[in-house]
Design an enzyme around this catalytic site. Structure first.
Site, PDB file in Angstrom:
ATOM      1  N   LYS A 154      12.064   6.697  13.776  1.00  0.00           N
ATOM      2  CA  LYS A 154      11.581   6.680  13.085  1.00  0.00           C
ATOM      3  C   LYS A 154      10.478   7.012  12.489  1.00  0.00           C
ATOM      4  CE  LYS A 154      11.862   3.617   9.452  1.00  0.00           C
ATOM      5  NZ  LYS A 154      10.415   3.931   8.447  1.00  0.00           N
ATOM      6  N   ASN A 155       9.818   5.706  12.645  1.00  0.00           N
ATOM      7  CA  ASN A 155       8.091   5.542  12.634  1.00  0.00           C
ATOM      8  C   ASN A 155       7.300   6.597  13.656  1.00  0.00           C
ATOM      9  OD1 ASN A 155       9.070   3.986  11.019  1.00  0.00           O
ATOM     10  ND2 ASN A 155       7.807   2.098  11.999  1.00  0.00           N
ATOM     11  N   ARG A 192       6.905   6.008   1.739  1.00  0.00           N
ATOM     12  CA  ARG A 192       5.361   5.663   1.316  1.00  0.00           C
ATOM     13  C   ARG A 192       4.604   6.535   3.433  1.00  0.00           C
ATOM     14  NH1 ARG A 192       1.263   1.762   1.478  1.00  0.00           N
ATOM     15  NH2 ARG A 192       0.175   1.542   3.618  1.00  0.00           N
ATOM     16  N   CYS A 213       8.977   0.254   1.086  1.00  0.00           N
ATOM     17  CA  CYS A 213       9.758  -1.109   1.142  1.00  0.00           C
ATOM     18  C   CYS A 213       8.072  -1.608   0.694  1.00  0.00           C
ATOM     19  CB  CYS A 213       9.399  -1.686   2.477  1.00  0.00           C
ATOM     20  SG  CYS A 213      11.289  -0.521   3.615  1.00  0.00           S
ATOM     21  N   ARG A 223       0.249  -3.326   0.268  1.00  0.00           N
ATOM     22  CA  ARG A 223       0.484  -2.395   1.310  1.00  0.00           C
ATOM     23  C   ARG A 223      -0.597  -1.190   0.338  1.00  0.00           C
ATOM     24  NH1 ARG A 223       5.886  -0.748   3.613  1.00  0.00           N
ATOM     25  NH2 ARG A 223       5.056   0.017   5.463  1.00  0.00           N
ATOM     26  N   PRO A 224      -2.282  -1.673   0.778  1.00  0.00           N
ATOM     27  CA  PRO A 224      -3.135  -0.748   0.217  1.00  0.00           C
ATOM     28  C   PRO A 224      -2.707   0.742   0.891  1.00  0.00           C
ATOM     29  CG  PRO A 224      -4.016  -2.239   0.449  1.00  0.00           C
ATOM     30  CD  PRO A 224      -2.377  -2.676   1.420  1.00  0.00           C
ATOM     31  N   ILE A 225      -4.136   1.887   0.994  1.00  0.00           N
ATOM     32  CA  ILE A 225      -4.348   2.805   1.366  1.00  0.00           C
ATOM     33  C   ILE A 225      -6.313   2.917   1.586  1.00  0.00           C
ATOM     34  CG2 ILE A 225      -2.316   3.919   0.941  1.00  0.00           C
ATOM     35  CD1 ILE A 225      -3.817   5.638  -1.759  1.00  0.00           C
ATOM     36  N   ASP A 226      -6.446   2.065   1.399  1.00  0.00           N
ATOM     37  CA  ASP A 226      -7.344   1.631   0.722  1.00  0.00           C
ATOM     38  C   ASP A 226      -8.128   2.129   3.079  1.00  0.00           C
ATOM     39  OD1 ASP A 226      -6.793  -0.531   2.680  1.00  0.00           O
ATOM     40  OD2 ASP A 226      -8.805  -2.024   2.487  1.00  0.00           O
ATOM     41  N   ASP A 282       7.889  -5.363  12.554  1.00  0.00           N
ATOM     42  CA  ASP A 282       9.280  -4.363  11.949  1.00  0.00           C
ATOM     43  C   ASP A 282      10.568  -5.575  13.228  1.00  0.00           C
ATOM     44  OD1 ASP A 282       8.413  -3.203  10.127  1.00  0.00           O
ATOM     45  OD2 ASP A 282       8.322  -1.503  11.344  1.00  0.00           O
ATOM     46  N   VAL A 319       0.544  -9.609   9.754  1.00  0.00           N
ATOM     47  CA  VAL A 319       1.007  -8.557   9.635  1.00  0.00           C
ATOM     48  C   VAL A 319       1.071  -7.992   7.633  1.00  0.00           C
ATOM     49  CG1 VAL A 319       1.299  -5.518   9.771  1.00  0.00           C
ATOM     50  CG2 VAL A 319       1.160  -7.304  11.844  1.00  0.00           C
ATOM     51  N   ARG A 333      17.491   4.393   5.666  1.00  0.00           N
ATOM     52  CA  ARG A 333      16.617   4.748   5.426  1.00  0.00           C
ATOM     53  C   ARG A 333      16.122   4.511   7.205  1.00  0.00           C
ATOM     54  NH1 ARG A 333      12.016   2.355   3.034  1.00  0.00           N
ATOM     55  NH2 ARG A 333      10.864   3.205   4.125  1.00  0.00           N
TER      56      ARG A 333
HETATM   57  C1  UD1 Z   1       4.092   1.034   9.301  1.00  0.00           C
HETATM   58  C2  UD1 Z   1       5.154   1.471  10.210  1.00  0.00           C
HETATM   59  C3  UD1 Z   1       6.132  -0.034   9.541  1.00  0.00           C
HETATM   60  C4  UD1 Z   1       5.796  -0.816  10.875  1.00  0.00           C
HETATM   61  C5  UD1 Z   1       4.073  -1.138   9.879  1.00  0.00           C
HETATM   62  C6  UD1 Z   1       2.979  -2.306  11.279  1.00  0.00           C
HETATM   63  C7  UD1 Z   1       5.289   3.503  10.215  1.00  0.00           C
HETATM   64  C8  UD1 Z   1       6.012   4.407   8.976  1.00  0.00           C
HETATM   65  N1  UD1 Z   1       5.539   2.279   9.573  1.00  0.00           N
HETATM   66  O1  UD1 Z   1       3.569   1.140   8.008  1.00  0.00           O
HETATM   67  O2  UD1 Z   1       7.484   0.062   9.695  1.00  0.00           O
HETATM   68  O3  UD1 Z   1       5.435  -2.533   9.706  1.00  0.00           O
HETATM   69  O4  UD1 Z   1       3.089   0.229  10.359  1.00  0.00           O
HETATM   70  O5  UD1 Z   1       3.946  -1.914  12.361  1.00  0.00           O
HETATM   71  O6  UD1 Z   1       5.417   3.569  10.640  1.00  0.00           O
HETATM   72  N2  UD1 Z   1      -3.271  -1.626   5.444  1.00  0.00           N
HETATM   73  C9  UD1 Z   1      -4.835  -1.973   4.687  1.00  0.00           C
HETATM   74  N3  UD1 Z   1      -5.078  -1.141   3.794  1.00  0.00           N
HETATM   75  C10 UD1 Z   1      -4.577   0.377   4.128  1.00  0.00           C
HETATM   76  C11 UD1 Z   1      -3.921   0.376   5.169  1.00  0.00           C
HETATM   77  C12 UD1 Z   1      -3.426  -0.812   6.017  1.00  0.00           C
HETATM   78  O7  UD1 Z   1      -4.583  -3.275   3.936  1.00  0.00           O
HETATM   79  O8  UD1 Z   1      -5.306   1.631   3.891  1.00  0.00           O
HETATM   80  C13 UD1 Z   1      -2.458  -3.232   5.651  1.00  0.00           C
HETATM   81  C14 UD1 Z   1      -0.935  -2.958   4.896  1.00  0.00           C
HETATM   82  O9  UD1 Z   1      -1.282  -3.481   3.975  1.00  0.00           O
HETATM   83  C15 UD1 Z   1      -0.620  -4.396   5.922  1.00  0.00           C
HETATM   84  C16 UD1 Z   1      -1.307  -3.771   7.214  1.00  0.00           C
HETATM   85  O10 UD1 Z   1      -2.329  -3.401   7.290  1.00  0.00           O
HETATM   86  O11 UD1 Z   1      -0.920  -5.418   5.758  1.00  0.00           O
HETATM   87  C17 UD1 Z   1      -0.537  -2.985   8.365  1.00  0.00           C
HETATM   88  O12 UD1 Z   1       0.168  -1.510   7.413  1.00  0.00           O
HETATM   89  P1  UD1 Z   1      -0.163  -0.347   8.624  1.00  0.00           P
HETATM   90  O13 UD1 Z   1      -0.426  -0.730   9.805  1.00  0.00           O
HETATM   91  O14 UD1 Z   1      -0.545   0.329   8.213  1.00  0.00           O
HETATM   92  O15 UD1 Z   1       1.592  -0.184   7.954  1.00  0.00           O
HETATM   93  P2  UD1 Z   1       2.056   1.327   7.858  1.00  0.00           P
HETATM   94  O16 UD1 Z   1       1.604   2.444   8.527  1.00  0.00           O
HETATM   95  O17 UD1 Z   1       2.280   1.252   6.098  1.00  0.00           O
END
Ligand code: UD1
Length: 419
Positions: free
Chosen positions: A22-23, A93, A117, A122-125, A306, A328, A399
């Site tokens: 999936k990922n 997301r 989830c 889970r920010p996108i900064d 995960d 994480v 999902r």
């Molecule tokens: C992906 C996986 C998810 C997995 C995660 C960590 C997919 C579709 N999903 O999620 O199943 O649990 O990797 O292995 O592949 N963060 C920030 N700012 C950002 C982005 C992330 O602070 O801009 C933080 C998040 O809040 C979290 C951590 O970084 O605490 C890890 O997030 P990230 O590695 O980005 O996970 P996803 O890509 O969302």
């Protein structure tokens, strides 16, 4: 409302085949936006999240043919839109992953702020900071993020504050058609990143170093598209392996790359399992009595977050005290309350640490799948519980697990879907 009913007490045995990851497939589908002709993707799991991201592509004017099982044919010649609507992004997301490829292909993207989830904030900064470094202008308003690069993006060096999986993927896609070279430092090293890089390269891109902490992307003028086969789902594989461990089972999991499962294999051995690694499969024999273990979730190649919930379900029945440190995500312990309802003995502190004192038995009752992997943990707990476990909110499980009920049934579990 649909539910899963699990009657515990059966030892699992037999063979199960894992689906495509999936990922890996979600960013790969998002990257298809880059192709000026089109792509064919094989080993695509039939999941709700895959349907959602295909709908996002359709909103952009891309045609997705899903008539052949486990295959996607994507016609991305014409892009007519650049917006991903709230109803799709709010359920998943990963829809946000089209931002990088849209910016690269058409120079603009407007995406609702992501959902998915409910684990942590889970920010996108990190994604947005990277797009800005590549020259995009970012505007946030009314619950959406808009990125603009009317004259294209320009390669640069980007250091990620955290090796975010999604940000690494989004930036690889955005940089693939930027002018010049981009280096992503402190990049995520997950196998899914490597799979995405391989796909971008068959499409005509130039990505080197994926799987290490420094990824180099040489921008190309355009990419036609290509054919790709998705890697096996290491988390689905891990879920079955833990099921074997917990039920004193004897199961062979096929379509597995053991290289991707090293931390879990090490922990299952520590817990007393026999784990035999094959070229394309893994064989797990669960012990009579599980030993307690300690895990700390980390970015790859550390222990995967995960798998944390599923392994916590296993710890609940090990003899002695186990511990979990989740580094994480914040707030990824929503399964704890549900496991407590089944008779587990777990104490958490600070939302990131948990001590699990093994109990001789879990008891079936009504529990919720509070998120995707927490839902899998409930199924695992149900497999060993006394009596019947009823799991609600199973849309979370749908999902990310293809044919979960039939795969577990084939292994000898008593599990059914009702409602
Ligand atoms: C992906 C996986 C998810 C997995 C995660 C960590 C997919 C579709 N999903 O999620 O199943 O649990 O990797 O292995 O592949 N963060 C920030 N700012 C950002 C982005 C992330 O602070 O801009 C933080 C998040 O809040 C979290 C951590 O970084 O605490 C890890 O997030 P990230 O590695 O980005 O996970 P996803 O890509 O969302």
């Amino acid at each position: 409302m649909e539910k899963l009913i699990v009657r515990g007490g059966h030892r699992l045995h037999g063979t199960v085949r894992v689906s495509g990851a999936k990922n890996a497939v979600l960013p790969i589908i998002a990257a298809s936006v880059l192709g000026t002709e089109g792509s064919k993707i094989a080993e695509v799991p039939e999941l709700e999240d895959v349907s959602t991201i295909c709908k996002v592509l359709e909103c952009l004017g891309i045609r997705v043919d899903r008539s052949e099982p486990h295959v996607l044919k994507i016609d991305s010649r014409n892009i007519t839109g650049w917006e991903a609507p709230y109803d799709l992004v709010s359920t998943m997301r990963a829809s946000f992953l089209v931002m990088g490829s849209l910016l690269a292909r058409v120079g603009r993207a407007k995406i609702s702020l992501p959902g998915g989830c409910a684990i942590g904030t889970r920010p996108i900064d990190i994604h947005l900071k990277g797009f800005e470094a590549l020259g995009a202008t970012i505007k946030q308003s009314h619950g959406s993020v808009e990125a603009l690069a009317p004259n294209g993006l320009t390669g640069t060096t980007i250091y990620l504050d955290f090796p975010s999986v999604g940000a690494t993927e989004n930036l690889m896609m955005a940089a693939s058609m930027a002018k010049g070279t981009t280096i992503v430092e402190n990049a995520a090293q997950e196998p899914e990143i490597v799979d995405l890089a391989n796909y971008i390269n068959v499409m005509g891109g130039k990505v080197r170093g994926a799987g290490t902490t420094a990824i180099r992307i040489d921008g190309v003028k355009s990419m036609p598209g290509g054919e790709h086969m998705v890697i096996p789902d290491r988390i689905e594989a891990g879920t079955f392996m833990v099921a074997g461990a917990m039920t004193q089972g004897d199961i062979k999991v096929e379509n597995v790359l053991c290289e991707h499962l090293k931390p879990l294999i090490a922990k299952l051995r520590e817990a007393g399992c026999i784990v035999e690694e094959g070229i394309n499969d893994v064989h797990v024999v669960g012990p009579r009595e599980l030993k307690p273990i300690t895990i700390k979730t980390m970015p790859y190649p550390g222990f995967p977050t995960d798998m944390q919930a599923q392994v916590m379900a296993m710890m609940c029945i090990a003899k002695g005290q186990s511990s979990v440190l989740e580094t994480v995500f914040e707030n990824r312990f929503m399964h704890v309350d549900e496991l407590l309802r089944m008779g587990a003995n777990i104490k958490t502190s600070g939302g990131r640490a948990a001590l699990i004192e093994g109990v001789p038995k879990l008891y079936g009752c009504q529990v919720r799948a509070t998120d995707l992997r927490a839902g899998a943990a409930m199924v695992l707990a149900g497999l060993v519980a006394d009596g019947t476990t009823e799991i609600t909110d199973i849309y979370h499980i749908d999902r990310g697990y293809e044919n979960l009920v039939s795969k577990f049934t084939k292994l000898g579990a008593d599990i059914s879907r009702v409602g």
